[in-house]
Enzyme design. Structure first.
Site, PDB file in Angstrom:
ATOM      1  N   HIS A   6     126.933  30.972  60.784  1.00 20.55           N
ATOM      2  CA  HIS A   6     127.477  31.679  61.964  1.00 20.55           C
ATOM      3  C   HIS A   6     128.940  31.269  62.189  1.00 20.55           C
ATOM      4  O   HIS A   6     129.806  32.121  62.419  1.00 20.55           O
ATOM      5  CB  HIS A   6     126.604  31.323  63.181  1.00 20.55           C
ATOM      6  CG  HIS A   6     127.053  31.891  64.483  1.00 20.55           C
ATOM      7  ND1 HIS A   6     126.318  32.832  65.186  1.00 20.55           N
ATOM      8  CD2 HIS A   6     128.161  31.654  65.246  1.00 20.55           C
ATOM      9  CE1 HIS A   6     126.951  33.128  66.305  1.00 20.55           C
ATOM     10  NE2 HIS A   6     128.080  32.427  66.366  1.00 20.55           N
ATOM     11  N   GLU A   7     129.206  29.950  62.105  1.00 16.62           N
ATOM     12  CA  GLU A   7     130.578  29.463  62.369  1.00 16.62           C
ATOM     13  C   GLU A   7     131.529  29.862  61.245  1.00 16.62           C
ATOM     14  O   GLU A   7     132.678  30.228  61.490  1.00 16.62           O
ATOM     15  CB  GLU A   7     130.583  27.935  62.551  1.00 16.62           C
ATOM     16  CG  GLU A   7     129.721  27.423  63.691  1.00 16.62           C
ATOM     17  CD  GLU A   7     129.971  28.099  65.022  1.00 16.62           C
ATOM     18  OE1 GLU A   7     131.099  28.541  65.267  1.00 16.62           O
ATOM     19  OE2 GLU A   7     129.027  28.196  65.821  1.00 16.62           O
ATOM     20  N   HIS A  22     132.753  33.241  61.724  1.00 17.33           N
ATOM     21  CA  HIS A  22     133.851  33.332  62.702  1.00 17.33           C
ATOM     22  C   HIS A  22     135.206  33.165  62.008  1.00 17.33           C
ATOM     23  O   HIS A  22     136.175  33.848  62.349  1.00 17.33           O
ATOM     24  CB  HIS A  22     133.721  32.232  63.765  1.00 17.33           C
ATOM     25  CG  HIS A  22     132.870  32.595  64.951  1.00 17.33           C
ATOM     26  ND1 HIS A  22     133.138  33.681  65.751  1.00 17.33           N
ATOM     27  CD2 HIS A  22     131.775  32.007  65.489  1.00 17.33           C
ATOM     28  CE1 HIS A  22     132.241  33.742  66.736  1.00 17.33           C
ATOM     29  NE2 HIS A  22     131.385  32.742  66.591  1.00 17.33           N
ATOM     30  N   CYS A  59     126.107  33.571  70.897  1.00 16.40           N
ATOM     31  CA  CYS A  59     127.516  33.318  70.572  1.00 16.40           C
ATOM     32  C   CYS A  59     128.259  33.084  71.875  1.00 16.40           C
ATOM     33  O   CYS A  59     128.116  33.878  72.816  1.00 16.40           O
ATOM     34  CB  CYS A  59     128.102  34.523  69.822  1.00 16.40           C
ATOM     35  SG  CYS A  59     129.816  34.265  69.321  1.00 16.40           S
ATOM     36  N   LEU A  60     129.050  32.020  71.913  1.00 18.89           N
ATOM     37  CA  LEU A  60     129.789  31.719  73.142  1.00 18.89           C
ATOM     38  C   LEU A  60     130.843  32.792  73.422  1.00 18.89           C
ATOM     39  O   LEU A  60     131.318  32.887  74.553  1.00 18.89           O
ATOM     40  CB  LEU A  60     130.436  30.328  73.039  1.00 18.89           C
ATOM     41  CG  LEU A  60     129.422  29.170  72.914  1.00 18.89           C
ATOM     42  CD1 LEU A  60     130.156  27.851  72.689  1.00 18.89           C
ATOM     43  CD2 LEU A  60     128.522  29.086  74.147  1.00 18.89           C
ATOM     44  N   GLN A  80     137.571  30.876  68.227  1.00 19.69           N
ATOM     45  CA  GLN A  80     136.981  31.163  69.550  1.00 19.69           C
ATOM     46  C   GLN A  80     137.826  30.582  70.690  1.00 19.69           C
ATOM     47  O   GLN A  80     137.601  30.929  71.850  1.00 19.69           O
ATOM     48  CB  GLN A  80     135.549  30.617  69.629  1.00 19.69           C
ATOM     49  CG  GLN A  80     134.583  31.367  68.705  1.00 19.69           C
ATOM     50  CD  GLN A  80     133.171  30.846  68.821  1.00 19.69           C
ATOM     51  OE1 GLN A  80     132.826  29.858  68.172  1.00 19.69           O
ATOM     52  NE2 GLN A  80     132.358  31.464  69.639  1.00 19.69           N
ATOM     53  N   GLY A 133     127.806  25.032  68.624  1.00 19.87           N
ATOM     54  CA  GLY A 133     128.854  25.219  67.623  1.00 19.87           C
ATOM     55  C   GLY A 133     130.071  25.853  68.271  1.00 19.87           C
ATOM     56  O   GLY A 133     129.964  26.438  69.363  1.00 19.87           O
TER      57      GLY A 133
HETATM   58  O1  K1U Z   1     129.679  29.935  67.599  1.00 27.25           O
HETATM   59  C1  K1U Z   1     129.214  30.050  68.716  1.00 27.25           C
HETATM   60  O2  K1U Z   1     129.454  31.023  69.386  1.00 27.25           O
HETATM   61  C2  K1U Z   1     128.279  28.981  69.244  1.00 27.25           C
HETATM   62  C3  K1U Z   1     126.820  29.388  69.161  1.00 27.25           C
HETATM   63  C4  K1U Z   1     126.235  28.822  67.890  1.00 27.25           C
HETATM   64  C5  K1U Z   1     124.929  29.371  67.425  1.00 27.25           C
HETATM   65  C6  K1U Z   1     123.829  29.414  68.237  1.00 27.25           C
HETATM   66  C7  K1U Z   1     122.622  29.893  67.767  1.00 27.25           C
HETATM   67  C8  K1U Z   1     122.521  30.322  66.470  1.00 27.25           C
HETATM   68  C9  K1U Z   1     123.626  30.300  65.674  1.00 27.25           C
HETATM   69  C10 K1U Z   1     124.832  29.812  66.137  1.00 27.25           C
HETATM   70  C11 K1U Z   1     126.121  28.813  70.397  1.00 27.25           C
HETATM   71  O3  K1U Z   1     126.118  27.646  70.602  1.00 27.25           O
HETATM   72  S1  K1U Z   1     125.351  29.934  71.467  1.00 27.25           S
HETATM   73  C12 K1U Z   1     124.611  28.874  72.705  1.00 27.25           C
HETATM   74  C13 K1U Z   1     123.385  28.205  72.228  1.00 27.25           C
HETATM   75  O4  K1U Z   1     122.811  28.597  71.232  1.00 27.25           O
HETATM   76  C14 K1U Z   1     122.854  27.029  72.956  1.00 27.25           C
HETATM   77  C15 K1U Z   1     123.372  26.612  74.144  1.00 27.25           C
HETATM   78  C16 K1U Z   1     122.844  25.506  74.795  1.00 27.25           C
HETATM   79  C17 K1U Z   1     121.794  24.813  74.253  1.00 27.25           C
HETATM   80  C18 K1U Z   1     121.248  25.231  73.063  1.00 27.25           C
HETATM   81  C19 K1U Z   1     121.771  26.335  72.402  1.00 27.25           C
HETATM   82 ZN    ZN Z   2     129.685  32.582  67.732  1.00 25.61          ZN
END
Ligand code: K1U
Ligand code: ZN
Length: 172
Positions: A136-137, A140, A94-95, A51, A46
């Site tokens: 989650h998004e 944000h 979260c990225l 972000q 996401g």
């Molecule tokens: O919004 C963001 O920061 C993105 C976030 C989204 C998210 C992940 C997990 C639960 C709720 C919301 C991410 O993508 S973190 C990275 C991640 O979860 C991932 C990365 C590579 C493969 C699979 C998952």
């Molecule tokens: Zn996030």
């Protein structure tokens, strides 16, 4: 398509409330393409516009399994119109807070209304990882981060760690 830079805590842009998108036009479609490219490259499942430092109410998602075809989704001006009383716990990341993961409890199912990439009105019922990711998004877009659901002790500890890293990198 252009890969954008993802901002990390404690950048104050992550605490801003995003403004609605007026018109879904070619600029918004190009931005959603950039966001998807940035999300896939990270990699993540996401990404909200804030972000990448853009204060518009839109986010992108793809919660398809790794070995399955891509399922990119674009949510513009999203609104949760119903949440289940049932809760579920997922380990969230979260990225904007790289390599930090914690369990968060949220409604297990939500109904979300939004505009798609063409500007058409949509409504979906989401459960599982999709429901978690949508919430989650959407957080944000309101300047809220998943660490806000943790204890003050855990939150302060992670903010302190990233503030120190930002200072060392000369980002403050
Ligand atoms: O919004 C963001 O920061 C993105 C976030 C989204 C998210 C992940 C997990 C639960 C709720 C919301 C991410 O993508 S973190 C990275 C991640 O979860 C991932 C990365 C590579 C493969 C699979 C998952
Ligand atoms: Zn996030």
């Amino acid at each position: 398509m252009t890969k954008r830079s993802i901002v990390t805590i404690p950048d104050p842009v992550l605490r801003e409330v995003c403004a609605p998108v007026d018109t879904v036009d070619d600029d918004i479609r190009a931005l959603s393409d950039d966001m998807l490219e940035t999300m896939y490259d990270a990699p993540g499942i996401g990404l909200a516009a804030s972000q990448i430092g853009i204060l518009k109410r839109m986010f992108v998602l793809d919660v398809a399994k790794e070995d399955a075809p891509k399922e990119p989704m674009v949510f513009i001006n999203p609104k949760i119109v119903w949440s289940s009383e049932d809760l579920s716990v997922y380990q969230e990341g979260c990225l904007s807070i790289p390599e930090y993961f914690e369990d968060v409890e949220r409604p297990a199912e939500v109904m979300v209304q939004f505009l798609d990439r063409e500007g058409a009105e949509k409504e979906i019922r989401a459960n599982g990882l999709l429901a978690t990711c949508v919430q989650h998004e959407l957080d944000h877009l309101d300047g809220k981060l998943f660490i806000d659901y943790l204890s003050k002790l855990k939150r302060d500890r992670v903010i302190k760690k990233f503030t120190k890293q930002a200072k060392l990198a000369g980002k403050d």
